[in-house]
Design a protein around this motif. Structure first.
Motif, mmCIF file in Angstrom:
data_model
loop_
_atom_site.group_PDB
_atom_site.id
_atom_site.type_symbol
_atom_site.label_atom_id
_atom_site.label_comp_id
_atom_site.label_asym_id
_atom_site.label_seq_id
_atom_site.Cartn_x
_atom_site.Cartn_y
_atom_site.Cartn_z
ATOM 1 N N ALA A 89 -8.676 3.648 -0.958
ATOM 2 C CA ALA A 89 -9.702 4.662 -0.667
ATOM 3 C C ALA A 89 -11.010 4.301 -1.366
ATOM 4 O O ALA A 89 -12.097 4.400 -0.772
ATOM 5 N N ARG A 90 -10.916 3.872 -2.636
ATOM 6 C CA ARG A 90 -12.109 3.462 -3.378
ATOM 7 C C ARG A 90 -12.786 2.271 -2.707
ATOM 8 O O ARG A 90 -14.028 2.227 -2.580
ATOM 9 N N LEU A 91 -11.971 1.299 -2.263
ATOM 10 C CA LEU A 91 -12.543 0.133 -1.581
ATOM 11 C C LEU A 91 -13.236 0.537 -0.278
ATOM 12 O O LEU A 91 -14.295 -0.016 0.068
ATOM 13 N N ALA A 92 -12.662 1.483 0.464
ATOM 14 C CA ALA A 92 -13.292 1.942 1.716
ATOM 15 C C ALA A 92 -14.643 2.581 1.428
ATOM 16 O O ALA A 92 -15.631 2.332 2.145
ATOM 17 N N ILE A 93 -14.730 3.384 0.380
ATOM 18 C CA ILE A 93 -16.010 4.015 0.021
ATOM 19 C C ILE A 93 -17.029 2.958 -0.375
ATOM 20 O O ILE A 93 -18.198 3.012 0.052
ATOM 21 N N ILE A 94 -16.616 1.981 -1.164
ATOM 22 C CA ILE A 94 -17.535 0.921 -1.596
ATOM 23 C C ILE A 94 -18.026 0.111 -0.407
ATOM 24 O O ILE A 94 -19.221 -0.220 -0.296
ATOM 25 N N ARG A 95 -17.107 -0.231 0.535
ATOM 26 C CA ARG A 95 -17.529 -0.974 1.741
ATOM 27 C C ARG A 95 -18.560 -0.185 2.536
ATOM 28 O O ARG A 95 -19.558 -0.743 3.021
ATOM 29 N N GLN A 96 -18.301 1.107 2.680
ATOM 30 C CA GLN A 96 -19.228 1.962 3.438
ATOM 31 C C GLN A 96 -20.599 1.985 2.757
ATOM 32 O O GLN A 96 -21.638 1.863 3.431
ATOM 33 N N GLN A 97 -20.634 2.124 1.440
ATOM 34 C CA GLN A 97 -21.908 2.134 0.705
ATOM 35 C C GLN A 97 -22.629 0.799 0.859
ATOM 36 O O GLN A 97 -23.851 0.765 1.046
ATOM 37 N N ARG A 98 -21.882 -0.302 0.791
ATOM 38 C CA ARG A 98 -22.513 -1.621 0.920
ATOM 39 C C ARG A 98 -23.066 -1.824 2.333
ATOM 40 O O ARG A 98 -24.138 -2.416 2.502
ATOM 41 N N GLY A 138 0.802 -1.224 0.000
ATOM 42 C CA GLY A 138 0.000 0.000 0.000
ATOM 43 C C GLY A 138 0.830 1.267 0.000
ATOM 44 O O GLY A 138 0.391 2.301 0.506
ATOM 45 N N LYS A 139 2.023 1.212 -0.541
ATOM 46 C CA LYS A 139 2.908 2.372 -0.510
ATOM 47 C C LYS A 139 2.882 3.194 -1.794
ATOM 48 O O LYS A 139 3.457 4.256 -1.840
ATOM 49 N N THR A 140 2.203 2.720 -2.836
ATOM 50 C CA THR A 140 2.177 3.466 -4.097
ATOM 51 C C THR A 140 0.914 4.318 -4.173
ATOM 52 O O THR A 140 -0.065 4.084 -3.462
ATOM 53 N N GLU A 141 0.929 5.310 -5.063
ATOM 54 C CA GLU A 141 -0.234 6.194 -5.249
ATOM 55 C C GLU A 141 -1.445 5.398 -5.708
ATOM 56 O O GLU A 141 -2.559 5.610 -5.235
ATOM 57 N N GLN A 142 -1.209 4.482 -6.642
ATOM 58 C CA GLN A 142 -2.321 3.685 -7.162
ATOM 59 C C GLN A 142 -2.906 2.800 -6.065
ATOM 60 O O GLN A 142 -4.137 2.653 -5.970
#
Length: 175
Positions: free
Chosen positions: A145-154, A135-139
């Motif tokens: 961050a995208r996965l955290a948003i998706i988990r929160q929405q689910r 988890g050290k690269t920008e990508q």
């Protein structure tokens, strides 16, 4: 006289040496060489005759050693003027013992530019994959961050479904 303008003298007055004469000449040469070896003749003709015999005969190692020790004799004026010809390559004989040690087990073989670049690319790709997994690269940060948003929405969607389900279950009981 021939009729033509040009005359050809090729077929005239041929003299062939008899085998007996050839054998006699060879024996005389051998005797001269033996005498020179015994008396230590230092003139150039004796050394040329000896080297000629070595080349045609067994090819002793003394001759190859003398080539390495003494440079070739310059012909004409070239001995006076020192000019280095970059295109002339002097062939040097390598000894088998030196050849095996020069290749060596410890040394890496020389790689071409393409091979080196390919190895560098593979190393860079492996390093990037490792950093990405940590988890050290920008990508990787953007993906997390995208996965955290998706988990929160689910999670919100699951809570809403459960609330709707409870509402449906409670609705028929009230009637």
């Amino acid at each position: 006289m021939p009729r033509g303008k040009y005359t050809n003298h090729k077929g005239r007055n041929r003299k062939f040496t008899s085998p007996e004469e050839l054998e006699e000449q060879r024996k005389q040469e051998e005797l001269k060489q033996k005498w020179r070896k015994e008396h230590g003749g230092d003139d150039e003709s004796s050394s040329e005759a000896e080297s000629g015999d070595n080349k045609s005969g067994s090819g002793s190692s003394d001759e190859s050693d003398s080539d390495e020790d003494h440079p070739t004799k310059a012909k004409g004026v070239s001995g006076l003027i020192e000019v280095e010809n970059p295109n002339r390559v002097v062939k040097k004989n390598k000894k088998l013992a030196n050849l095996n040690t020069s290749l060596g087990e410890g040394e890496k073989p020389q790689l071409s530019r393409r091979e080196r670049e390919e190895i560098e690319r593979a190393r860079a790709a492996a390093a990037y994959q490792k950093a990405h997994a940590e988890g050290k690269t920008e990508q990787a940060r953007a993906d997390l961050a995208r996965l955290a948003i998706i988990r929160q929405q689910r999670e919100e969607a699951a809570k809403k479904r459960e609330a709707d389900k409870k509402a449906k279950d409670e609705g028929p009981k009230k009637r």
